[in-house]
Design a protein around this motif. Structure first.
Motif, PDB file in Angstrom:
ATOM      1  N   VAL A 141      -3.856  -7.171  -0.852  1.00  0.00           N
ATOM      2  CA  VAL A 141      -2.678  -6.959  -1.688  1.00  0.00           C
ATOM      3  C   VAL A 141      -2.361  -8.287  -2.364  1.00  0.00           C
ATOM      4  N   PHE A 142      -1.618  -8.225  -3.465  1.00  0.00           N
ATOM      5  CA  PHE A 142      -1.436  -9.408  -4.306  1.00  0.00           C
ATOM      6  C   PHE A 142       0.037  -9.652  -4.571  1.00  0.00           C
TER       7      PHE A 142
ATOM      8  N   HIS B 259       0.788  -1.233   0.000  1.00  0.00           N
ATOM      9  CA  HIS B 259       0.000   0.000   0.000  1.00  0.00           C
ATOM     10  C   HIS B 259       0.824   1.290   0.000  1.00  0.00           C
ATOM     11  N   THR B 260       2.120   1.195   0.299  1.00  0.00           N
ATOM     12  CA  THR B 260       2.881   2.420   0.579  1.00  0.00           C
ATOM     13  C   THR B 260       3.141   3.256  -0.675  1.00  0.00           C
ATOM     14  N   ALA B 261       3.630   2.602  -1.746  1.00  0.00           N
ATOM     15  CA  ALA B 261       3.926   3.366  -2.965  1.00  0.00           C
ATOM     16  C   ALA B 261       2.646   4.011  -3.534  1.00  0.00           C
TER      17      ALA B 261
ATOM     18  N   PHE C 262      -3.235  -4.099   6.858  1.00  0.00           N
ATOM     19  CA  PHE C 262      -3.697  -2.833   7.430  1.00  0.00           C
ATOM     20  C   PHE C 262      -2.470  -1.952   7.537  1.00  0.00           C
ATOM     21  N   ASP C 263      -2.513  -0.789   6.895  1.00  0.00           N
ATOM     22  CA  ASP C 263      -1.357   0.112   6.846  1.00  0.00           C
ATOM     23  C   ASP C 263      -1.638   1.416   7.570  1.00  0.00           C
ATOM     24  N   LEU C 264      -0.605   1.956   8.133  1.00  0.00           N
ATOM     25  CA  LEU C 264      -0.736   3.244   8.809  1.00  0.00           C
ATOM     26  C   LEU C 264       0.503   4.059   8.474  1.00  0.00           C
TER      27      LEU C 264
ATOM     28  N   GLY D 270       5.837   4.598   8.178  1.00  0.00           N
ATOM     29  CA  GLY D 270       4.597   3.829   8.310  1.00  0.00           C
ATOM     30  C   GLY D 270       4.869   2.356   8.494  1.00  0.00           C
ATOM     31  N   PHE D 271       3.793   1.596   8.608  1.00  0.00           N
ATOM     32  CA  PHE D 271       3.951   0.134   8.732  1.00  0.00           C
ATOM     33  C   PHE D 271       2.762  -0.554   8.104  1.00  0.00           C
ATOM     34  N   SER D 272       2.915  -1.848   7.889  1.00  0.00           N
ATOM     35  CA  SER D 272       1.746  -2.634   7.511  1.00  0.00           C
ATOM     36  C   SER D 272       1.673  -3.879   8.378  1.00  0.00           C
ATOM     37  N   ILE D 273       0.433  -4.219   8.714  1.00  0.00           N
ATOM     38  CA  ILE D 273       0.186  -5.409   9.526  1.00  0.00           C
ATOM     39  C   ILE D 273      -0.370  -6.478   8.599  1.00  0.00           C
TER      40      ILE D 273
END
Ligand code: AMP
Length: 439
Positions: free
Chosen positions: A126-127, A98-100, A143-145, A322-325
């Motif tokens: 996401v794939f 999700h970040t880019a 889940f991204d923040l 940020g991070f993703s779970i």
């Protein structure tokens, strides 16, 4: 869940069609659906509390968003992206993260003109064309923040804290943070030079895949899973020794914030997180002994990505973190709290209808109950009293409403106390009032 293959391809026939679920993908139904939904609701609640706002970007982006952002020499870009050419000739990819896309959106929507930092959460599938195995899918949920527009160390600490809180709310215990700093453009060059020269000296001991990485992305060798390389990594130079003064200060401050919040951390010099957009802080939130063999299990990963904006065409750097779970991993963990979605409410009343006159008016009565927010259950397709009462007993609801022909003609309904089996006839116009009293 049982795997069914009965309608898969009939090989050999020119008309063969493959109608089966694609490998590494799942239908999400029943309790599993509620587990996901419950988690996302809780994660959003925590994120909103800390001031993060929702955003949703498309699942498809131009391939360049990922190749420029994540970078070549990474598994995601080199091997795992689902790409397609559209009829119009666009070269698109299903998002592998999700970040880019978030940074693409920040730039494209002119968010640099908003008060900084802008803080977002987002979640969805996401794939990655990864090798499916237990806990690894080709479509999975993250889940991204993220906080974009500030380089302050307290923002790194904030996102780590929010990540910890979300995981704890979901039931995770024994969490700690694996953390490292890989420096910025001032100091990373010298470090990578030193690292490359170290690996060159030990090239014969490196696993094949890591020899290739030496050309494309030497940092990736540090978190190699190859046994041969792991040995060499033990004495590899560490990035922290190469940090410039401002990176050192930043890292020290992040650690001080973690200490102040009582978050246990471990400086892991081999943690680089592979993607080329990371700078300074990189971290993973790990469950001690969460892996199958008692090894630590990463539930979330993230870091700072101060130069990603420029890689995506921005004229200015946008410092961000940020991070993703990985949500699939959370909801299949034995400690997962089975967070229940807010819309799921245990039915208090079972609605029973008997005869065609009653059935005709049933939906109107159910709508009265819905508007009064009284959770009910029903099986309108059943006809006999016995079969409907049997369902009510099974559900363990405290009351049933029985609506028969006589009641339909008199605009009334029978309220049955399921425990005492006593019944009372109530006028429809007084029903809500009556139910309020017995609740
Ligand atoms: P990454 O974006 O690779 O740092 O992954 C972040 C989190 O997503 C990991 O900590 C995992 O929990 C989860 N994850 C990564 N790859 C997969 C996969 N193929 N299937 C399910 N979860 C995954």
């Amino acid at each position: 869940m049982k795997k069914t293959k009965q309608h898969a391809s009939s090989k050999g026939s020119s008309k063969s069609k493959n109608l089966a679920l694609p490998k590494g993908m799942r239908d999400i139904i029943g309790d599993q659906y509620y587990s996901f939904q419950g988690f996302f609701e809780k994660a959003q609640e925590v994120a909103v509390y800390y001031g993060f706002k929702p955003i949703e970007t498309p699942m498809l982006e131009h391939v360049d968003v990922f190749t420029s952002g994540i970078g070549e020499g990474t598994d995601i870009v080199d091997k795992e992206m689902y790409t397609l050419k559209t009829k119009g000739g666009d070269h698109l990819a299903l998002r592998p993260e999700h970040t880019a896309p978030l940074m693409r959106s920040y730039i494209e929507q002119g968010m640099q003109n908003m008060p900084q930092p802008v803080m977002f959460y987002q979640y969805g599938p996401v794939f990655r064309h990864d090798n499916p195995q237990r806990g690894r899918y080709r479509q999975f949920w993250q889940f991204d923040l993220d906080s974009l527009g500030s380089d302050k160390s307290i923002v790194d600490a904030l996102v780590i804290k929010v990540g910890m809180s979300i995981l704890e709310e979901a039931g995770a215990q024994n969490l700690s943070v694996d953390i490292n700093s890989i420096g910025d453009k001032e100091c990373r060059g010298a470090y990578i030079k030193e690292l490359t020269s170290y690996y060159r000296k030990h090239i014969n001991g490196l696993a094949h895949i890591d020899r290739d990485r030496l050309k494309t992305n030497p940092l990736r060798i540090l978190d190699s899973k190859e046994e041969k390389t792991k040995e060499i990594n033990e004495n590899a130079p560490d990035s922290i020794s190469f940090l410039c003064a401002s990176c050192k200060k930043h890292f020290k401050e992040v650690l001080e914030y973690l200490e102040e919040m009582g978050i246990s951390y471990n400086i892991n010099k081999n943690l680089v997180r592979g993607l080329s957009y990371y700078t300074r802080t990189v971290f993973e939130i790990v469950e001690q002994e969460g892996g199958e063999d008692g090894s630590p299990l990463a539930l979330s990963g993230g870091g700072r990505y101060d130069y990603l904006a420029r890689q995506l065409g921005s004229k200015k750097d946008v410092p961000a973190v940020g991070f993703s779970i990985g949500v699939d991993r959370i909801i299949s963990s034995p400690w997962y709290k089975k967070l229940s979605p807010r819309i799921m409410r245990k039915p208090k009343i079972y609605f029973i209808q008997l005869g065609s006159e009653a059935k005709l008016k049933s939906l109107n009565i159910i709508d009265i109950l819905r508007k009064a927010h009284i959770p009910i259950a029903q099986s309108l397709s059943k006809d006999s009293l016995g079969s409907q009462l049997a369902v009510a007993e099974k559900l363990g609801v405290p009351y049933s409403l029985i609506f028969g022909v006589k009641e339909a003609l008199e605009d009334s309904v029978i309220v049955r106390d399921m425990a005492s089996r006593s019944q009372e006839t109530v006028k429809l116009s007084k029903l809500l009032e009556y139910l309020k009293e017995i609740k």
